[in-house]
Design a protein around this motif. Sequence first.
Motif, PDB file in Angstrom:
ATOM      1  N   LYS A 123       0.829  -1.201   0.000  1.00 30.14           N
ATOM      2  CA  LYS A 123       0.000   0.000   0.000  1.00 30.14           C
ATOM      3  C   LYS A 123       0.863   1.250   0.000  1.00 30.14           C
ATOM      4  CE  LYS A 123      -4.157  -1.808   2.241  1.00 30.14           C
ATOM      5  NZ  LYS A 123      -5.123  -1.621   3.344  1.00 30.14           N
ATOM      6  N   LYS A 124       0.456   2.218  -0.814  1.00 30.06           N
ATOM      7  CA  LYS A 124       1.106   3.525  -0.854  1.00 30.06           C
ATOM      8  C   LYS A 124       0.108   4.570  -0.379  1.00 30.06           C
ATOM      9  CE  LYS A 124       5.049   2.382  -2.993  1.00 30.06           C
ATOM     10  NZ  LYS A 124       6.392   2.686  -2.505  1.00 30.06           N
ATOM     11  N   ALA A 125       0.544   5.423   0.522  1.00 31.16           N
ATOM     12  CA  ALA A 125      -0.350   6.442   1.070  1.00 31.16           C
ATOM     13  C   ALA A 125      -0.840   7.385  -0.028  1.00 31.16           C
ATOM     14  CB  ALA A 125       0.369   7.242   2.154  1.00 31.16           C
ATOM     15  N   LEU A 126      -2.128   7.746   0.047  1.00 32.41           N
ATOM     16  CA  LEU A 126      -2.717   8.687  -0.904  1.00 32.41           C
ATOM     17  C   LEU A 126      -2.436  10.098  -0.396  1.00 32.41           C
ATOM     18  CD1 LEU A 126      -4.424   8.895  -3.479  1.00 32.41           C
ATOM     19  CD2 LEU A 126      -6.445   8.963  -2.034  1.00 32.41           C
ATOM     20  N   THR A 127      -1.244  10.614  -0.685  1.00 32.35           N
ATOM     21  CA  THR A 127      -0.833  11.915  -0.177  1.00 32.35           C
ATOM     22  C   THR A 127      -1.255  13.033  -1.122  1.00 32.35           C
ATOM     23  OG1 THR A 127       1.300  11.817  -1.298  1.00 32.35           O
ATOM     24  CG2 THR A 127       1.188  10.851   0.899  1.00 32.35           C
ATOM     25  N   VAL A 128      -1.222  14.238  -0.574  1.00 29.52           N
ATOM     26  CA  VAL A 128      -1.588  15.411  -1.368  1.00 29.52           C
ATOM     27  C   VAL A 128      -0.694  15.528  -2.604  1.00 29.52           C
ATOM     28  CG1 VAL A 128      -1.670  17.925  -1.385  1.00 29.52           C
ATOM     29  CG2 VAL A 128      -2.542  16.670   0.590  1.00 29.52           C
ATOM     30  N   MET A 129       0.615  15.357  -2.418  1.00 30.24           N
ATOM     31  CA  MET A 129       1.532  15.570  -3.526  1.00 30.24           C
ATOM     32  C   MET A 129       1.430  14.483  -4.595  1.00 30.24           C
ATOM     33  SD  MET A 129       2.605  18.440  -2.797  1.00 30.24           S
ATOM     34  CE  MET A 129       3.617  18.588  -4.255  1.00 30.24           C
ATOM     35  N   ARG A 130       1.069  13.254  -4.194  1.00 34.55           N
ATOM     36  CA  ARG A 130       0.867  12.208  -5.195  1.00 34.55           C
ATOM     37  C   ARG A 130      -0.346  12.538  -6.058  1.00 34.55           C
ATOM     38  NH1 ARG A 130       3.505   7.331  -4.447  1.00 34.55           N
ATOM     39  NH2 ARG A 130       1.807   6.097  -5.290  1.00 34.55           N
ATOM     40  N   VAL A 131      -1.416  13.042  -5.426  1.00 34.94           N
ATOM     41  CA  VAL A 131      -2.604  13.429  -6.181  1.00 34.94           C
ATOM     42  C   VAL A 131      -2.295  14.625  -7.083  1.00 34.94           C
ATOM     43  CG1 VAL A 131      -4.971  14.286  -6.010  1.00 34.94           C
ATOM     44  CG2 VAL A 131      -4.166  12.509  -4.439  1.00 34.94           C
ATOM     45  N   VAL A 132      -1.585  15.625  -6.520  1.00 31.57           N
ATOM     46  CA  VAL A 132      -1.207  16.800  -7.317  1.00 31.57           C
ATOM     47  C   VAL A 132      -0.355  16.380  -8.504  1.00 31.57           C
ATOM     48  CG1 VAL A 132       0.171  18.913  -7.311  1.00 31.57           C
ATOM     49  CG2 VAL A 132      -1.407  18.443  -5.426  1.00 31.57           C
ATOM     50  N   GLY A 133       0.604  15.499  -8.268  1.00 30.94           N
ATOM     51  CA  GLY A 133       1.458  15.036  -9.348  1.00 30.94           C
ATOM     52  C   GLY A 133       0.668  14.334 -10.436  1.00 30.94           C
ATOM     53  N   ALA A 134      -0.334  13.509 -10.049  1.00 31.46           N
ATOM     54  CA  ALA A 134      -1.154  12.798 -11.024  1.00 31.46           C
ATOM     55  C   ALA A 134      -2.000  13.766 -11.858  1.00 31.46           C
ATOM     56  CB  ALA A 134      -2.048  11.789 -10.304  1.00 31.46           C
ATOM     57  N   VAL A 135      -2.658  14.713 -11.170  1.00 33.98           N
ATOM     58  CA  VAL A 135      -3.488  15.697 -11.880  1.00 33.98           C
ATOM     59  C   VAL A 135      -2.629  16.562 -12.795  1.00 33.98           C
ATOM     60  CG1 VAL A 135      -5.005  17.692 -11.589  1.00 33.98           C
ATOM     61  CG2 VAL A 135      -5.247  15.706 -10.085  1.00 33.98           C
ATOM     62  N   LEU A 136      -1.468  16.994 -12.286  1.00 34.41           N
ATOM     63  CA  LEU A 136      -0.562  17.816 -13.078  1.00 34.41           C
ATOM     64  C   LEU A 136      -0.077  17.065 -14.319  1.00 34.41           C
ATOM     65  CD1 LEU A 136       0.857  20.567 -13.150  1.00 34.41           C
ATOM     66  CD2 LEU A 136       2.731  19.563 -11.827  1.00 34.41           C
TER      67      LEU A 136
END
Length: 323
Positions: A136-149
């Motif tokens: 499992k990998k934590a759903l962090t703010v920066m991972r989401v930002v990186g995906a959207v970006l």
Amino acid sequence: MPNAVRINPLIGLPLAVLAGTAIPAQARVNGALRERIDDGLAAALISFSVGLVVMILISALLPRGRAGAAQLLPALRERRFPRYYVLAGAIGGYFVLSQTLTVAVLGVAVFTVAAVAGQTMTGLVVDRLGIGPAGKKALTVMRVVGAVLTIAAVAWAVSPKLSGTSSAGDLLLPVLLPLTAGMLMSFQQAMNGTTGMHYGTPITATLVNFISGAAVLLVCWLIKVAVSGFGNPLPGEWYLYLGGPLGCVFIGLSALLVRSLGVLLTSLGMIGGQLVGSLLLDIFLPAPGSVVVAATVLGTALTLAAIVVATLPWNMPGVLRRR
């Protein structure tokens, strides 16, 4: 569970980018083959069949390949992983088939955006559920930002090529193929990473991929032949058969890297590689009518920056984690 060799992200991410550059090259080759034989299913089957031959040779000639093949049946008998994981190659077959069937209708730009959007969204989900070998990998703010970006950057990079496409209504049905293919690719990477870990090498995971993918495509092609007959004769140019070996590169590397990077970062790295590869093709081997403009270069650079954002230290467990 066998011990997995961990690859430092500073090495793994460039390798993921390198693996991704093979995808636009494969799309170009398979698209040209489809045009020559006038048969999308046959082109996908040929691509997988050539890749299968390459992987059989690698598995037979390399000691690690032979050792991994020897673990195939024991791994299945002992249920070291869900048995349906061996069907991950069917997802690869579906992705290649979606290339050959829709690129002529959608264009490479729309195909890329749809596939990237699907792959990025499910990459987050697969990592959060812990389906891959990295856990499992934590759903962090920066991972989401990186995906959207990443999605925004890809859309910007290909935007100059969207002006000549059909209306949104005409593209809605065809775009579902690359969208769903991209969504399934994240699961394929997780499945391959898990099976490769238990075989002891990504070589065997890649071999099994090509076996199952070629089998599924063969059945579909035989049904197609029974209904509508054969396409044109096979062309003689050797380079039209490189789609399979290129597939060996990105399937094998993704199976290796997903253990250490997780599905999302592996996907983002390969997405960056897709744009870099497309840019290099447009510069050095341009297709008729292709141009390189500022948006393409800057969008590609922004995609690579998005990958860096997704790997920043703030993504470590316990930091900005969503509860």
